[in-house]
Design an enzyme around this catalytic site. Structure first.
Site, short mmCIF file in Angstrom:
data_model
loop_
_atom_site.label_atom_id
_atom_site.label_comp_id
_atom_site.label_asym_id
_atom_site.label_seq_id
_atom_site.Cartn_x
_atom_site.Cartn_y
_atom_site.Cartn_z
N LYS A 1 -8.59 7.06 5.99
CA LYS A 1 -7.40 6.37 5.50
C LYS A 1 -7.76 5.12 4.72
O LYS A 1 -8.58 4.31 5.17
CB LYS A 1 -6.48 6.00 6.67
CG LYS A 1 -5.82 7.21 7.30
CD LYS A 1 -4.83 6.79 8.36
CE LYS A 1 -4.19 8.01 8.99
NZ LYS A 1 -3.30 7.64 10.10
N GLY A 2 -7.13 4.97 3.56
CA GLY A 2 -7.27 3.72 2.79
C GLY A 2 -8.50 3.63 1.92
O GLY A 2 -8.60 2.74 1.09
N SER B 1 -2.46 0.61 -4.39
CA SER B 1 -2.95 1.80 -3.68
C SER B 1 -4.30 2.25 -4.23
O SER B 1 -4.58 2.12 -5.42
CB SER B 1 -1.93 2.93 -3.85
OG SER B 1 -2.47 4.17 -3.45
N ALA B 2 -5.12 2.82 -3.34
CA ALA B 2 -6.41 3.38 -3.76
C ALA B 2 -6.25 4.75 -4.41
O ALA B 2 -7.17 5.28 -5.01
CB ALA B 2 -7.32 3.51 -2.54
N LYS C 1 -11.02 -1.00 -1.71
CA LYS C 1 -10.75 -1.87 -0.57
C LYS C 1 -11.91 -1.69 0.42
O LYS C 1 -12.36 -0.56 0.57
CB LYS C 1 -9.43 -1.49 0.12
CG LYS C 1 -8.21 -1.55 -0.79
CD LYS C 1 -7.01 -0.89 -0.10
CE LYS C 1 -5.84 -0.72 -1.06
NZ LYS C 1 -4.70 0.02 -0.50
N GLU D 1 -0.03 -3.26 4.64
CA GLU D 1 -1.16 -2.32 4.71
C GLU D 1 -1.24 -1.61 6.05
O GLU D 1 -0.93 -2.19 7.07
CB GLU D 1 -2.48 -3.11 4.56
CG GLU D 1 -3.16 -2.98 3.24
CD GLU D 1 -3.72 -1.60 2.91
OE1 GLU D 1 -3.79 -0.73 3.80
OE2 GLU D 1 -4.07 -1.38 1.75
N ASP D 2 -1.68 -0.35 6.01
CA ASP D 2 -1.85 0.39 7.27
C ASP D 2 -3.32 0.58 7.63
O ASP D 2 -3.63 1.17 8.67
CB ASP D 2 -1.20 1.78 7.18
CG ASP D 2 -2.00 2.72 6.28
OD1 ASP D 2 -2.34 2.30 5.16
OD2 ASP D 2 -2.32 3.84 6.72
N ASP E 1 0.87 -1.16 0.00
CA ASP E 1 0.00 0.00 0.00
C ASP E 1 0.93 1.23 0.00
O ASP E 1 2.11 1.11 0.33
CB ASP E 1 -0.85 -0.06 1.28
CG ASP E 1 -1.69 1.17 1.47
OD1 ASP E 1 -2.47 1.48 0.57
OD2 ASP E 1 -1.57 1.82 2.53
N LEU E 2 0.43 2.38 -0.37
CA LEU E 2 1.30 3.56 -0.46
C LEU E 2 1.18 4.45 0.78
O LEU E 2 2.09 4.53 1.59
CB LEU E 2 0.97 4.35 -1.74
CG LEU E 2 1.80 5.59 -2.02
CD1 LEU E 2 3.28 5.26 -2.16
CD2 LEU E 2 1.31 6.29 -3.29
N ASP E 3 0.02 5.09 0.90
CA ASP E 3 -0.18 6.04 2.00
C ASP E 3 -0.23 5.28 3.34
O ASP E 3 -1.09 4.44 3.53
CB ASP E 3 -1.50 6.81 1.77
CG ASP E 3 -1.85 7.70 2.94
OD1 ASP E 3 -0.93 8.14 3.65
OD2 ASP E 3 -3.05 7.94 3.16
N THR F 1 1.23 10.41 3.50
CA THR F 1 0.47 11.45 2.80
C THR F 1 -0.87 11.72 3.50
O THR F 1 -1.58 12.64 3.12
CB THR F 1 0.23 11.05 1.32
OG1 THR F 1 0.03 9.66 1.25
CG2 THR F 1 1.42 11.43 0.46
P1 B16 Z 1 -6.62 10.04 -4.01
P2 B16 Z 1 -3.57 4.18 -0.07
C1 B16 Z 1 -5.42 6.10 -0.15
O1 B16 Z 1 -4.09 5.69 -0.40
C2 B16 Z 1 -5.46 7.00 1.07
O2 B16 Z 1 -5.09 6.26 2.24
C3 B16 Z 1 -6.86 7.53 1.26
O3 B16 Z 1 -6.92 8.37 2.39
C4 B16 Z 1 -7.30 8.26 -0.01
O4 B16 Z 1 -8.65 8.69 0.12
C5 B16 Z 1 -7.16 7.32 -1.22
O5 B16 Z 1 -5.83 6.84 -1.32
C6 B16 Z 1 -7.51 8.01 -2.52
O6 B16 Z 1 -6.52 8.98 -2.79
O7 B16 Z 1 -7.59 11.08 -3.59
O8 B16 Z 1 -5.18 10.54 -4.13
O9 B16 Z 1 -7.05 9.27 -5.23
O10 B16 Z 1 -3.52 4.09 1.42
O11 B16 Z 1 -4.54 3.20 -0.71
O12 B16 Z 1 -2.22 4.16 -0.71
MG MG Z 2 -2.82 3.18 3.30
#
Ligand code: B16
Ligand code: MG
Length: 230
Positions: free
Chosen positions: A53-54, A122-123, A153, A177-178, A17-19, A25
């Site tokens: 988050k996520g 990542s989402a 997810k 994953e966090d 996962d990224l964030d 972020t």
């Molecule tokens: P964006 P991850 C997720 O990243 C974030 O944790 C989540 O807070 C955010 O809403 C989602 O990406 C969408 O991000 O607005 O940049 O498309 O944890 O899946 O890496």
């Molecule tokens: Mg995450």
């Protein structure tokens, strides 16, 4: 094929996962969501931000609107989401490799050295921009981001696509994953889930570490083998 190191089996593929795992972020997401909330006449706390988050951008917006007891049309929601994203992208301008979370770079480098294939799951629709800023774009063997998925997810889609890109089976993948939704997505995909963060928020993970600085691929293999023997 799995590889042997020090008598333990190393699973051949890792999906990150990224964030919250590679980079923090979440704080920038928080700043941007809170700016939107303030425009709408309320504010969100850092504690409330945990729920964002996520999850996908639109799902996060729904949660924010629910926090402020606000209803909006689909068209208004599109405008709000895009406003928030513009602010978020603006905040990301200062992002660089100094913002990598502790141990993330070292863990990824160690995995690559062992020949483990790595993918991003990542989402975020901004994932490639972020990886570029972190100078990690070319390090990944496969990237799945929010522009490539139709189901958020805890649906396993993002990780199954990752396994597909790496040409490995789901059971050969470890997901880092966090977020609880991500742990559930990994398990639904039939993958081993490693939680990064606090044990209280990561139910169902095979293992939880406070950060990737607390783990090496070899230690991970040993711990997973021990769990299998139990
Ligand atoms: P964006 P991850 C997720 O990243 C974030 O944790 C989540 O807070 C955010 O809403 C989602 O990406 C969408 O991000 O607005 O940049 O498309 O944890 O899946 O890496
Ligand atoms: Mg995450």
């Amino acid at each position: 094929m799995n590889q042997q190191t020090n008598q333990t089996t190393v699973l051949p593929a890792y999906i990150f996962d990224l964030d919250g795992v590679i980079v923090d972020t979440a704080y920038y997401h928080y700043l941007a969501w809170n700016r939107l909330a303030k425009e709408l006449g309320f504010s969100i706390t850092e504690q409330q931000n945990e729920r964002l988050k996520g999850v996908s951008r639109m799902k996060a917006l729904d949660i924010v609107l629910e926090m402020g007891n606000i209803t909006a049309s689909a068209e208004e929601k599109e405008k709000m989401a895009s406003k928030k994203n513009n602010w978020y992208v603006e905040y990301l301008e200062t992002l660089d490799k100094n913002h990598l979370l502790p141990g993330a770079y070292e863990f990824i480098a160690a995995a690559k050295k062992l020949g483990i294939k790595i993918a991003l799951g990542s989402a975020s629709k901004n994932a490639k921009t972020i990886l570029k800023k972190l100078e990690l774009l070319s390090v990944f063997d496969g990237i799945v981001d929010g522009t490539m998925t139709t189901k958020a997810k805890p649906d396993p889609e993002v990780f199954l696509l990752g396994a597909n890109l790496l040409q490995v089976s789901a059971s050969e993948c470890v997901v880092f994953e966090d977020a609880q939704a991500g742990i559930e997505a990994a398990r639904a995909a039939g993958m081993t889930a490693v939680g990064v963060g606090s044990e209280n928020n990561l139910t169902g993970a095979a293992l939880v570490v406070p950060s990737l600085a607390h783990l090496s691929p070899e230690e991970l293999s040993q711990q997973l083998s021990q769990l299998q023997e139990q």
